[in-house]
Design a protein around this motif. Structure first.
Motif, mmCIF file in Angstrom:
data_model
loop_
_atom_site.group_PDB
_atom_site.id
_atom_site.type_symbol
_atom_site.label_atom_id
_atom_site.label_comp_id
_atom_site.label_asym_id
_atom_site.label_seq_id
_atom_site.Cartn_x
_atom_site.Cartn_y
_atom_site.Cartn_z
ATOM 1 N N PHE A 87 0.827 -1.207 0.000
ATOM 2 C CA PHE A 87 0.000 0.000 0.000
ATOM 3 C C PHE A 87 0.860 1.254 0.000
ATOM 4 O O PHE A 87 0.656 2.170 -0.803
ATOM 5 C CB PHE A 87 -0.927 -0.004 1.216
ATOM 6 C CG PHE A 87 -1.505 1.336 1.549
ATOM 7 C CD1 PHE A 87 -2.478 1.917 0.748
ATOM 8 C CD2 PHE A 87 -1.075 2.034 2.676
ATOM 9 C CE1 PHE A 87 -3.007 3.172 1.053
ATOM 10 C CE2 PHE A 87 -1.595 3.284 2.989
ATOM 11 C CZ PHE A 87 -2.570 3.847 2.177
ATOM 12 N N LEU A 88 1.844 1.311 0.893
ATOM 13 C CA LEU A 88 2.692 2.499 1.002
ATOM 14 C C LEU A 88 3.496 2.720 -0.278
ATOM 15 O O LEU A 88 3.688 3.860 -0.716
ATOM 16 C CB LEU A 88 3.623 2.363 2.207
ATOM 17 C CG LEU A 88 2.934 2.353 3.573
ATOM 18 C CD1 LEU A 88 3.956 2.104 4.687
ATOM 19 C CD2 LEU A 88 2.190 3.662 3.831
ATOM 20 N N SER A 89 3.949 1.647 -0.879
ATOM 21 C CA SER A 89 4.668 1.755 -2.137
ATOM 22 C C SER A 89 3.757 2.270 -3.252
ATOM 23 O O SER A 89 4.159 3.112 -4.066
ATOM 24 C CB SER A 89 5.256 0.393 -2.516
ATOM 25 O OG SER A 89 5.890 0.434 -3.777
ATOM 26 N N SER A 90 2.520 1.782 -3.266
ATOM 27 C CA SER A 90 1.548 2.221 -4.275
ATOM 28 C C SER A 90 1.203 3.692 -4.098
ATOM 29 O O SER A 90 1.043 4.429 -5.076
ATOM 30 C CB SER A 90 0.270 1.376 -4.178
ATOM 31 O OG SER A 90 0.539 0.008 -4.408
ATOM 32 N N VAL A 91 1.091 4.124 -2.843
ATOM 33 C CA VAL A 91 0.797 5.528 -2.551
ATOM 34 C C VAL A 91 1.915 6.421 -3.080
ATOM 35 O O VAL A 91 1.667 7.441 -3.734
ATOM 36 C CB VAL A 91 0.610 5.740 -1.035
ATOM 37 C CG1 VAL A 91 0.694 7.216 -0.667
ATOM 38 C CG2 VAL A 91 -0.732 5.165 -0.589
#
Length: 289
Positions: free
Chosen positions: A65-69
């Motif tokens: 999720f954090l990488s996608s954000v």
């Protein structure tokens, strides 16, 4: 041979200390004066009491999720995600979240702000099943459940009323004009009247009617909680409204960062110190060997 090893070890220690100093120095730089340039400053953070265990499916999905954000923020100023909810057997690891930048931020500044939030949220809320982090220029939130997405939430997350107050009738008239305009916003709006300025914003997952309700509530709280303050900020669960007298953030206490921001700098400094300690111990162990 021993002399060469000692010299090499000394150089590595000096390099590690320099890297630590650079890390701590970077996070302790004073903020620039002027409201538009304050986008990196932390306003508030909220961490769930429930924690997740390391090396689990949830941690893996959270990292995704954090990488996608971080990747998405260079393209759009708002996005939401649902990760790990494809099947019922994986829902224990599900992560739902969103990010949003302030509506007047340049895409490059948006990406920088979100990147900072991504790096800080795990430091501020370690191993939390849910967390939110509001910086001046952007907002980041994730939860184990997606129930919060699109749901109106007018609970107060943060408020700040300036110590400076005004008794000028003209100021109140101008302030009320600005606030009346802000509460009709659909998404993000900037407003000004005379020497009073302000802006307001809803989280991107709210429908128009809920955004309006949230902003009306936020404006009402600004007036009731901050009275005659020369500047005031109120952040609710899914919207915020702010106003200030022109020049306030240049002339008042704009150099004083929020306490959460100071805590983040301290946390990062501590982690930097621990990293150096690990490097030094590793060097000493190799030298002894």
């Amino acid at each position: 041979m021993l002399s060469s090893l000692q010299l090499h070890t000394t150089q590595r220690i000096i390099l590690a200390l320099r890297l630590s100093y650079l890390l701590i120095f970077t996070f302790s730089l004073p903020s620039s004066h002027g409201y538009p340039s304050r986008s990196h400053i932390t306003i508030y953070a909220s961490c769930s009491e429930e924690k997740y265990q390391p090396n689990t499916l949830f941690e893996s999905n959270l990292n995704t999720f954090l990488s996608s954000v971080a990747s998405s923020s260079s393209q759009v100023t708002y996005n939401s995600f649902a990760i790990g909810n494809e099947s019922s057997t994986q829902q224990e690891g599900s992560v739902y979240g969103l990010y949003q930048c302030r509506g007047d931020l340049h895409p490059i500044d948006c990406s920088k702000c979100v990147g900072r939030a991504v790096n800080e949220i795990s430091l501020v809320c370690p191993y939390s099943l849910g967390a939110s982090l509001q910086l001046e220029g952007c907002y980041l939130r994730y939860e184990h459940s997606g129930d919060f997405l699109g749901k109106l939430d007018t609970n107060i997350r943060y408020k700040k009323c300036s110590k400076d107050a005004s008794s000028d009738v003209e100021f109140f008239r101008r302030r009320d004009d600005v606030l009346a305009d802000l509460q009709t916003a659909n998404g993000f709006r900037v407003s000004s009247s005379g020497l009073v300025q302000g802006f307001a914003q809803c989280v991107g997952d709210l429908i128009v009617s809920d955004c309006s309700s949230c902003l009306i509530d936020a404006v009402g709280k600004l007036k009731s909680l901050c009275g005659s303050a020369a500047a005031a900020d109120v952040f609710l669960g899914q919207c915020y409204a702010r106003y200030w007298a022109s020049g306030y953030y240049d002339e008042s206490d704009s150099h004083n960062n929020d306490e959460v921001g100071k805590s983040v700098a301290i946390i990062v400094g501590v982690f930097g110190g621990l990293a150096v300690l690990v490097v030094l111990l590793s060097i000493c162990k190799k030298a002894a060997g």
